[in-house]
Design a protein around this motif. Structure first.
Motif, PDB file in Angstrom:
ATOM      1  N   ARG A 253       0.862  -1.196   0.000  1.00  5.86           N
ATOM      2  CA  ARG A 253       0.000   0.000   0.000  1.00  5.86           C
ATOM      3  C   ARG A 253       0.896   1.243   0.000  1.00  5.86           C
ATOM      4  O   ARG A 253       0.840   2.068   0.905  1.00  5.86           O
ATOM      5  CB  ARG A 253      -0.909   0.018   1.229  1.00  5.86           C
ATOM      6  N   PRO A 254       1.757   1.389  -1.007  1.00  4.60           N
ATOM      7  CA  PRO A 254       2.730   2.485  -0.967  1.00  4.60           C
ATOM      8  C   PRO A 254       2.101   3.876  -0.968  1.00  4.60           C
ATOM      9  O   PRO A 254       2.662   4.794  -0.368  1.00  4.60           O
ATOM     10  CB  PRO A 254       3.574   2.263  -2.232  1.00  4.60           C
ATOM     11  N   LYS A 255       0.952   4.037  -1.605  1.00  2.00           N
ATOM     12  CA  LYS A 255       0.311   5.362  -1.623  1.00  2.00           C
ATOM     13  C   LYS A 255      -0.186   5.760  -0.241  1.00  2.00           C
ATOM     14  O   LYS A 255      -0.336   6.943   0.056  1.00  2.00           O
ATOM     15  CB  LYS A 255      -0.839   5.391  -2.628  1.00  2.00           C
ATOM     16  N   LYS A 256      -0.457   4.785   0.608  1.00  2.00           N
ATOM     17  CA  LYS A 256      -0.899   5.033   1.987  1.00  2.00           C
ATOM     18  C   LYS A 256       0.247   4.810   2.968  1.00  2.00           C
ATOM     19  O   LYS A 256       0.027   4.584   4.160  1.00  2.00           O
ATOM     20  CB  LYS A 256      -2.060   4.102   2.357  1.00  2.00           C
TER      21      LYS A 256
ATOM     22  N   ASN B 113       2.003   2.296   3.366  1.00  2.22           N
ATOM     23  CA  ASN B 113       1.867   0.946   3.923  1.00  2.22           C
ATOM     24  C   ASN B 113       1.255   0.945   5.321  1.00  2.22           C
ATOM     25  O   ASN B 113       1.598   0.115   6.164  1.00  2.22           O
ATOM     26  CB  ASN B 113       3.218   0.212   3.907  1.00  2.22           C
TER      27      ASN B 113
ATOM     28  N   GLY C   4       7.386   0.859  -1.941  1.00  2.00           N
ATOM     29  CA  GLY C   4       7.408   2.308  -1.815  1.00  2.00           C
ATOM     30  C   GLY C   4       8.578   2.833  -1.010  1.00  2.00           C
ATOM     31  O   GLY C   4       9.491   2.096  -0.646  1.00  2.00           O
ATOM     32  N   LYS C   5       8.500   4.110  -0.716  1.00  7.70           N
ATOM     33  CA  LYS C   5       9.591   4.829  -0.061  1.00  7.70           C
ATOM     34  C   LYS C   5       9.712   4.520   1.433  1.00  7.70           C
ATOM     35  O   LYS C   5      10.790   4.543   1.997  1.00  7.70           O
ATOM     36  CB  LYS C   5       9.366   6.330  -0.270  1.00  7.70           C
TER      37      LYS C   5
END
Length: 137
Positions: free
Chosen positions: A57-60, A62, A94-95
């Motif tokens: 869930r990279p946009k959130k 994770n 994600g980051k």
């Protein structure tokens, strides 16, 4: 077209190469296999006997929502029974690894009401306690 003897030789060479590749483990690693049953996790097998479970869930950032917790439990129960799994790598897309609990996803507790009331902080947090205890089981 090739003669039949050339075709047989070519076929034997390809078959030997295929067997060699299988024996070396390149194809048995199944690097692209992914479980489609999870929405918050991506499960792959980068090497033999190794399973990578990636929070996805990279946009959130994770953040761990309700779906994540139920999927994580289900995923690890399946891996516990998997004879082809000897090690699990837990990672995140994600980051950032994770932002922690996703407080915006909780349908049982209205955080806006909790924070706006005049009740002390400890009493505001009381409705969260049973939910967090459930997630920690």
């Amino acid at each position: 077209m090739f003669s039949s003897s050339v075709t047989v030789k070519l076929s034997n060479i390809l078959q030997k190469d295929f067997v060699r590749i299988l024996q070396s483990g390149i194809m048995s690693r199944n690097t692209s296999s992914q479980s489609n049953e999870f929405t918050t996790l991506k499960v792959t097998r980068p090497k033999e006997f190794v399973v990578q479970v990636e929070m996805n869930r990279p946009k959130k950032l994770n953040a761990m929502n309700t779906a994540f917790w139920s999927e994580m439990i289900q995923c690890f129960k399946q891996l516990a029974e998997d004879t082809e799994c000897r090690a699990v790598v837990l990672s995140a897309a994600g980051k950032h690894y994770t932002a922690g609990l996703d407080l915006t996803d909780n349908k049982d507790v209205n955080f806006a009401d909790m924070m706006s009331s005049d009740v002390d902080v400890a009493r505001k947090a009381m409705p969260l306690r049973p939910k967090i205890q459930h997630l920690q089981e």
